[in-house]
Structures are given as C-alpha cells and as structure tokens.
Design a protein around this motif. Sequence first.
Motif, mmCIF file in Angstrom:
data_model
loop_
_atom_site.group_PDB
_atom_site.id
_atom_site.type_symbol
_atom_site.label_atom_id
_atom_site.label_comp_id
_atom_site.label_asym_id
_atom_site.label_seq_id
_atom_site.Cartn_x
_atom_site.Cartn_y
_atom_site.Cartn_z
ATOM 1 N N ALA A 174 0.831 -1.205 0.000
ATOM 2 C CA ALA A 174 0.000 0.000 0.000
ATOM 3 C C ALA A 174 0.868 1.258 0.000
ATOM 4 O O ALA A 174 0.573 2.238 -0.710
ATOM 5 N N ASN A 175 1.935 1.241 0.768
ATOM 6 C CA ASN A 175 2.853 2.376 0.816
ATOM 7 C C ASN A 175 3.440 2.653 -0.567
ATOM 8 O O ASN A 175 3.434 3.793 -1.050
ATOM 9 N N HIS A 176 3.931 1.614 -1.212
ATOM 10 C CA HIS A 176 4.549 1.812 -2.526
ATOM 11 C C HIS A 176 3.524 2.093 -3.613
ATOM 12 O O HIS A 176 3.849 2.756 -4.601
ATOM 13 N N MET A 177 2.286 1.622 -3.433
ATOM 14 C CA MET A 177 1.232 1.983 -4.378
ATOM 15 C C MET A 177 1.056 3.501 -4.372
ATOM 16 O O MET A 177 0.921 4.124 -5.431
ATOM 17 N N GLY A 178 1.095 4.104 -3.189
ATOM 18 C CA GLY A 178 1.000 5.561 -3.102
ATOM 19 C C GLY A 178 2.164 6.247 -3.797
ATOM 20 O O GLY A 178 1.978 7.245 -4.508
ATOM 21 N N GLN A 179 3.372 5.715 -3.620
ATOM 22 C CA GLN A 179 4.539 6.295 -4.296
ATOM 23 C C GLN A 179 4.416 6.164 -5.811
ATOM 24 O O GLN A 179 4.727 7.101 -6.555
ATOM 25 N N ILE A 180 3.983 4.981 -6.258
ATOM 26 C CA ILE A 180 3.822 4.751 -7.703
ATOM 27 C C ILE A 180 2.806 5.727 -8.274
ATOM 28 O O ILE A 180 3.032 6.338 -9.329
ATOM 29 N N ASN A 181 1.688 5.904 -7.582
ATOM 30 C CA ASN A 181 0.661 6.823 -8.078
ATOM 31 C C ASN A 181 1.147 8.270 -8.067
ATOM 32 O O ASN A 181 0.816 9.050 -8.964
ATOM 33 N N MET A 182 1.938 8.640 -7.076
ATOM 34 C CA MET A 182 2.516 9.980 -7.058
ATOM 35 C C MET A 182 3.453 10.159 -8.247
ATOM 36 O O MET A 182 3.400 11.187 -8.948
ATOM 37 N N LEU A 183 4.296 9.164 -8.509
ATOM 38 C CA LEU A 183 5.189 9.257 -9.673
ATOM 39 C C LEU A 183 4.407 9.341 -10.970
ATOM 40 O O LEU A 183 4.781 10.110 -11.869
ATOM 41 N N ARG A 184 3.341 8.578 -11.071
ATOM 42 C CA ARG A 184 2.512 8.653 -12.290
ATOM 43 C C ARG A 184 2.009 10.066 -12.508
ATOM 44 O O ARG A 184 1.936 10.543 -13.635
ATOM 45 N N SER A 185 1.661 10.737 -11.419
ATOM 46 C CA SER A 185 1.145 12.104 -11.565
ATOM 47 C C SER A 185 2.238 13.086 -11.976
ATOM 48 O O SER A 185 1.937 14.202 -12.410
#
Length: 189
Positions: A174-185
């Motif tokens: 879940a933590n890295h999902m947030g990082q991945i989504n931030m990078l996508r943005s």
Amino acid sequence: MKNLINSVLLVAFMCFTSTTSWGQNTMNPPEDYDHDIGTMVSMLENLRVRIIYSTQGLNQEQTDFLLDDKANRIGAMIMHLAATEVYYQAYTFESRGFNEEEKAKWETALNLGDDARAEFVGKPIQYYLDIWAEVRQKTLDTLKTKDDKWFAQLAEGGQTDNHWAWFHVMEHQANHMGQINMLRSRLPK
C-alpha cells in the motif's frame, strides 16, 4: 486514444473486482484458504490488482522515469515489492532469511537506492509485473497449504507472528502503491 484505453482498463478492472472474491469491496476469503489467511490473501490481491492497473500501459520512458537522484523508478519499486514478498516467503514458510543465492538475486531490489537505480532500467513494465506475478503465485500456492493456527504462530525467533509478517507485506504494498501513483502524476506528458 489514451483516454479510451484508460476507460477500457477501468471498466475491465471494475468487472474483475465485481466478479471475483479477491476484488469485491468485502473481505471474504477465497475458496481453499482458511478464514484469516484468506482474508489476508483477499487484501494482498486487491492491492496487487490496483498496482497493476496503475502501471499497465506505461511506456519505457514512463517506466524508467526518475523524479530526482534520490527517487526510485516505478519498475524498481515493483521489483522491490517482489523482493520483499520473497523475503517474507523465506521468513514465514521456511523460518529463515535469504540464502546466498537469494541475496544475489533479490538484495538490490530489496534495498533500492543507487544500485537499484542503475540496475532496474531499460526493461518494460510487464517484465517487472511478470516477476511479481510469479512470486505472488508461490505465495498463494503456499498459503493454501497453511491454516489459521499456523498464521497465528510466532515466526522463527519469536518476535513476529506469521499474520503480522503478511500484514507487513500488505502495508508495504500500500505504501509503494501511493509512491507509484505519485510518480505517475509527475510523469512527463
């Protein structure tokens, strides 16, 4: 065209989550798992599907995007998720840490940093997703052979029970999902 592809992926994701026990908005254990283990499997798979959804279709530039010289690439983070899961497989299923062969294969992904920034580049996103899928399949197959009594037992060393260990894998995703989504943005348009 990109909006159409994203719309199709979203509809496919919604159909998948509405027809499978792993993707519903309930915590129902899938068949063939004890209750508590199955509930954890449901959560692990829900997160994995969401990470796959947010990364599928990334081109090479997006997969290799580096926000700054201290950040991690999206591909490296997927490898990190796989490496963490392999570590907890060894820890909970076999009561051990990495052996030398596993260290050589997984340690860079587990630790991330400069070595990972250099190593995990130039491969398509599907490469990383396929590795993670293989790792996850071993987790799913092995957890089917375990029961909730095992889940509640302390892992080797007596400080962490197996349930907490797999909870940690889930919260880590879940933590890295947030990082991945931030990078996508932040991806270049």
